[in-house]
Design a protein around this motif. Structure first.
Motif, PDB file in Angstrom:
ATOM      1  N   ARG A 181       0.840  -1.180  -0.023  1.00  8.59           N
ATOM      2  CA  ARG A 181      -0.016  -0.058  -0.070  1.00  8.59           C
ATOM      3  C   ARG A 181       0.626   1.138  -0.071  1.00  8.59           C
ATOM      4  O   ARG A 181       1.944   1.307   0.779  1.00  8.59           O
ATOM      5  N   LYS A 182       0.498   2.439  -0.804  1.00  6.81           N
ATOM      6  CA  LYS A 182       1.104   3.572  -0.563  1.00  6.81           C
ATOM      7  C   LYS A 182       0.253   4.467   0.202  1.00  6.81           C
ATOM      8  O   LYS A 182      -0.997   4.354   0.200  1.00  6.81           O
ATOM      9  N   PHE A 183       0.588   5.263   0.953  1.00  5.77           N
ATOM     10  CA  PHE A 183       0.184   6.116   2.007  1.00  5.77           C
ATOM     11  C   PHE A 183      -0.288   7.550   1.574  1.00  5.77           C
ATOM     12  O   PHE A 183       1.009   8.046   1.009  1.00  5.77           O
ATOM     13  N   PRO A 184      -1.023   8.208   2.224  1.00  4.45           N
ATOM     14  CA  PRO A 184      -1.246   9.770   1.978  1.00  4.45           C
ATOM     15  C   PRO A 184      -0.229  10.488   2.822  1.00  4.45           C
ATOM     16  O   PRO A 184       0.313   9.900   4.060  1.00  4.45           O
ATOM     17  N   VAL A 185      -0.073  11.440   2.541  1.00  2.00           N
ATOM     18  CA  VAL A 185       0.825  12.438   3.277  1.00  2.00           C
ATOM     19  C   VAL A 185       0.308  13.895   3.468  1.00  2.00           C
ATOM     20  O   VAL A 185      -0.327  14.165   3.001  1.00  2.00           O
ATOM     21  N   VAL A 186       0.710  14.096   4.729  1.00  2.32           N
ATOM     22  CA  VAL A 186       0.272  15.451   5.324  1.00  2.32           C
ATOM     23  C   VAL A 186       1.792  16.323   5.745  1.00  2.32           C
ATOM     24  O   VAL A 186       2.284  15.715   6.862  1.00  2.32           O
ATOM     25  N   GLU A 187       2.323  17.417   5.067  1.00  5.14           N
ATOM     26  CA  GLU A 187       3.113  18.150   5.566  1.00  5.14           C
ATOM     27  C   GLU A 187       2.539  19.196   6.830  1.00  5.14           C
ATOM     28  O   GLU A 187       1.315  19.685   6.594  1.00  5.14           O
ATOM     29  N   LEU A 188       3.098  19.341   7.923  1.00  5.65           N
ATOM     30  CA  LEU A 188       2.937  20.064   8.751  1.00  5.65           C
ATOM     31  C   LEU A 188       4.082  21.205   9.132  1.00  5.65           C
ATOM     32  O   LEU A 188       5.207  21.158   9.409  1.00  5.65           O
ATOM     33  N   ILE A 189       3.453  22.421   9.096  1.00  3.67           N
ATOM     34  CA  ILE A 189       4.209  23.574   9.031  1.00  3.67           C
ATOM     35  C   ILE A 189       4.038  24.286  10.525  1.00  3.67           C
ATOM     36  O   ILE A 189       2.894  24.699  10.912  1.00  3.67           O
ATOM     37  N   PRO A 190       5.106  24.799  11.063  1.00  5.05           N
ATOM     38  CA  PRO A 190       5.144  25.283  12.256  1.00  5.05           C
ATOM     39  C   PRO A 190       4.701  26.750  12.188  1.00  5.05           C
ATOM     40  O   PRO A 190       4.875  27.370  10.918  1.00  5.05           O
ATOM     41  N   GLY A 191       4.366  27.485  13.192  1.00  5.33           N
ATOM     42  CA  GLY A 191       4.262  29.005  13.229  1.00  5.33           C
ATOM     43  C   GLY A 191       5.708  29.571  13.149  1.00  5.33           C
ATOM     44  O   GLY A 191       6.598  28.932  12.965  1.00  5.33           O
ATOM     45  N   PHE A 192       5.971  30.862  13.278  1.00  4.26           N
ATOM     46  CA  PHE A 192       7.089  31.482  13.340  1.00  4.26           C
ATOM     47  C   PHE A 192       7.085  32.770  14.627  1.00  4.26           C
ATOM     48  O   PHE A 192       6.343  33.340  14.864  1.00  4.26           O
ATOM     49  N   PRO A 193       8.431  32.469  15.379  1.00  3.46           N
ATOM     50  CA  PRO A 193       9.170  31.242  15.180  1.00  3.46           C
ATOM     51  C   PRO A 193       8.722  29.872  15.496  1.00  3.46           C
ATOM     52  O   PRO A 193       7.711  29.897  16.356  1.00  3.46           O
ATOM     53  N   PRO A 202       8.786  16.950  -0.239  1.00  2.00           N
ATOM     54  CA  PRO A 202       7.989  15.844  -0.865  1.00  2.00           C
ATOM     55  C   PRO A 202       8.946  14.996  -1.643  1.00  2.00           C
ATOM     56  O   PRO A 202       8.368  13.560  -1.635  1.00  2.00           O
ATOM     57  N   GLN A 203       9.948  15.226  -2.304  1.00  2.00           N
ATOM     58  CA  GLN A 203      10.676  14.135  -3.160  1.00  2.00           C
ATOM     59  C   GLN A 203      11.376  13.331  -2.141  1.00  2.00           C
ATOM     60  O   GLN A 203      11.477  12.190  -2.409  1.00  2.00           O
ATOM     61  N   MET A 204      11.851  13.955  -1.334  1.00  2.00           N
ATOM     62  CA  MET A 204      12.587  12.903  -0.141  1.00  2.00           C
ATOM     63  C   MET A 204      11.591  12.173   0.402  1.00  2.00           C
ATOM     64  O   MET A 204      12.003  10.730   0.548  1.00  2.00           O
ATOM     65  N   VAL A 205      10.202  12.430   0.931  1.00  2.00           N
ATOM     66  CA  VAL A 205       9.370  11.280   1.264  1.00  2.00           C
ATOM     67  C   VAL A 205       9.237  10.429   0.216  1.00  2.00           C
ATOM     68  O   VAL A 205       8.959   9.273   0.491  1.00  2.00           O
ATOM     69  N   LEU A 206       8.874  10.928  -1.051  1.00  3.92           N
ATOM     70  CA  LEU A 206       8.531   9.829  -2.232  1.00  3.92           C
ATOM     71  C   LEU A 206       9.797   8.756  -2.366  1.00  3.92           C
ATOM     72  O   LEU A 206       9.588   7.555  -2.442  1.00  3.92           O
ATOM     73  N   ASP A 207      11.185   9.239  -2.067  1.00  2.00           N
ATOM     74  CA  ASP A 207      12.157   8.614  -2.318  1.00  2.00           C
ATOM     75  C   ASP A 207      12.560   7.345  -1.099  1.00  2.00           C
ATOM     76  O   ASP A 207      13.061   6.465  -1.468  1.00  2.00           O
TER      77      ASP A 207
END
Length: 367
Positions: free
Chosen positions: A146-158, A222-227
């Motif tokens: 199975r291939k899995f879905p992905v969610v990128e999580l972005i923090p605030g600043f700082p 994303p490319q790193m995650v796919l690789d």
């Protein structure tokens, strides 16, 4: 009791010399105690909220921009998206696979099953850590193909790449929900976003001559995650979520890159980059206009196929969501949710389960 106070109490009556010397010595003790108390409180607050990931981040001495190369377009149909400048023409060569080694995160607040890698961005010229968490199904033999879905999580600043895991407890909250089938088995990815050494917010944007933050987040990571993982390459299986300044990023990146993201989540965000006083983008009129999500929607060649969940209190993101909804056209969909409470991690932490249930309705688990 802080050691500084204990030392001051011990030495207070032992100060010798003329009266002016004794007075100055005791004043110095008081100042030292106050300074150490302030530092101690700051460290406690930072450890609780993971605002800064290192002393370099706090002092503004860390610089994660190795180079600022020209970035070839990822999609000829959308060159230069959200950068304010056109990308160079020409055929883009696919980068070499970013095969990485991973280790645990050296932070007691971050769960042991979160992995960390140091990534050198091939297209962006950005170097930084990326934290990855795999869902419980990932190592289940029943899901081996199975291939899995992905969610990128972005923090605030700082903000730190650890904050989503250590403060918002995203993986600890979602793991049982994934096991119960209430939330899709997302791979969770949190990259570094504090990139510039002078404590300047890059705004998740490619700024000519300064930083390729957009490319770092939307292409190198994303490319790193796919690789390295069994991640689904389809944009229909990717989302991006953020809080505060990271919410602004999540909204604008998803709208600007429908060829990468199907959904975006904004928790107490904003549209105008200049709301963040340290924003590099907010100080440039052209970039400021180009990276306002309202303008991205208005100027898109065709409405992006993106679903957005935008939440915020009145005066803290709610009206910004309404502004985007007012100009959005199908297939773009906007759900604006009014919240109550302060601009704080306690509010966002409690929203995590509901937000990911919404994401599951947009990006469901594969049968």
């Amino acid at each position: 009791m802080p050691i500084s106070i204990a030392v001051a109490m011990l030495l207070w009556g032992k100060v010798r010399g003329p009266e002016p010397v004794r007075i100055l010595s005791r004043l110095a003790m008081i100042v030292f105690c106050q300074v150490t108390a302030v530092v101690m409180v700051f460290v406690m607050v930072n450890n609780a909220n993971l605002i800064y990931g290192s002393w370099d981040d706090l002092l503004g001495t860390g610089n994660h921009v190795r180079a600022v190369p020209s970035v070839p377009p990822a999609d000829p149909a959308a060159p230069g998206a959200a950068t304010g400048t056109p990308a160079p023409a020409g055929d883009a060569k696919p980068p070499a696979k970013a095969l990485q080694s991973f280790k645990g995160v050296d932070d007691p607040k971050v769960p042991n099953d979160v992995q960390k890698t140091e990534l050198k961005g091939q297209l962006s010229g950005v170097d930084g850590e990326v934290l990855v968490w795999l869902p419980p199904q990932y190592h289940d033999p029943a899901f081996k193909d199975r291939k899995f879905p992905v969610v990128e999580l972005i923090p605030g600043f700082p903000g730190s790449s650890s904050t989503w895991y250590g403060t918002l407890k995203v993986s600890e909250q979602l793991k049982p929900l994934m096991q119960q089938g209430k939330v899709a088995p997302f791979i969770l990815v949190s990259p570094r976003t504090l990139l510039l050494g002078n404590s300047t917010d890059a705004g998740c944007t490619d700024v000519p001559g300064k930083v390729n933050a957009d490319t770092w987040l939307t292409r190198d990571v994303p490319q790193m995650v796919l690789d390295n993982f069994r991640a689904d390459p389809s944009p229909d299986r990717w989302g991006v979520a953020g809080y505060s300044a990271g919410a602004h990023c999540a909204t604008k990146l998803s709208l600007a890159h429908p060829n990468r993201y199907r959904a975006g989540v904004s928790l107490s965000g904003y549209n105008d980059p200049a709301v963040e006083k340290d924003s590099l983008v907010g100080k440039d009129a052209k970039l400021r206009e180009a990276n306002n999500p309202v303008n991205i929607v208005k100027t898109a060649a065709q409405p992006p196929k993106v679903a957005l969940y935008i939440s915020g209190n009145k005066g803290d993101g709610y009206e910004d969501g309404q502004a985007i909804a007012a100009v959005a056209k199908a297939p773009t969909t906007i759900q604006v949710q009014e919240t109550t409470g302060p601009h704080s991690s306690d509010v966002w932490k409690n929203m995590v389960p509901g937000v990911f249930e919404w994401l599951t309705s947009v990006i469901p688990a594969q049968p």
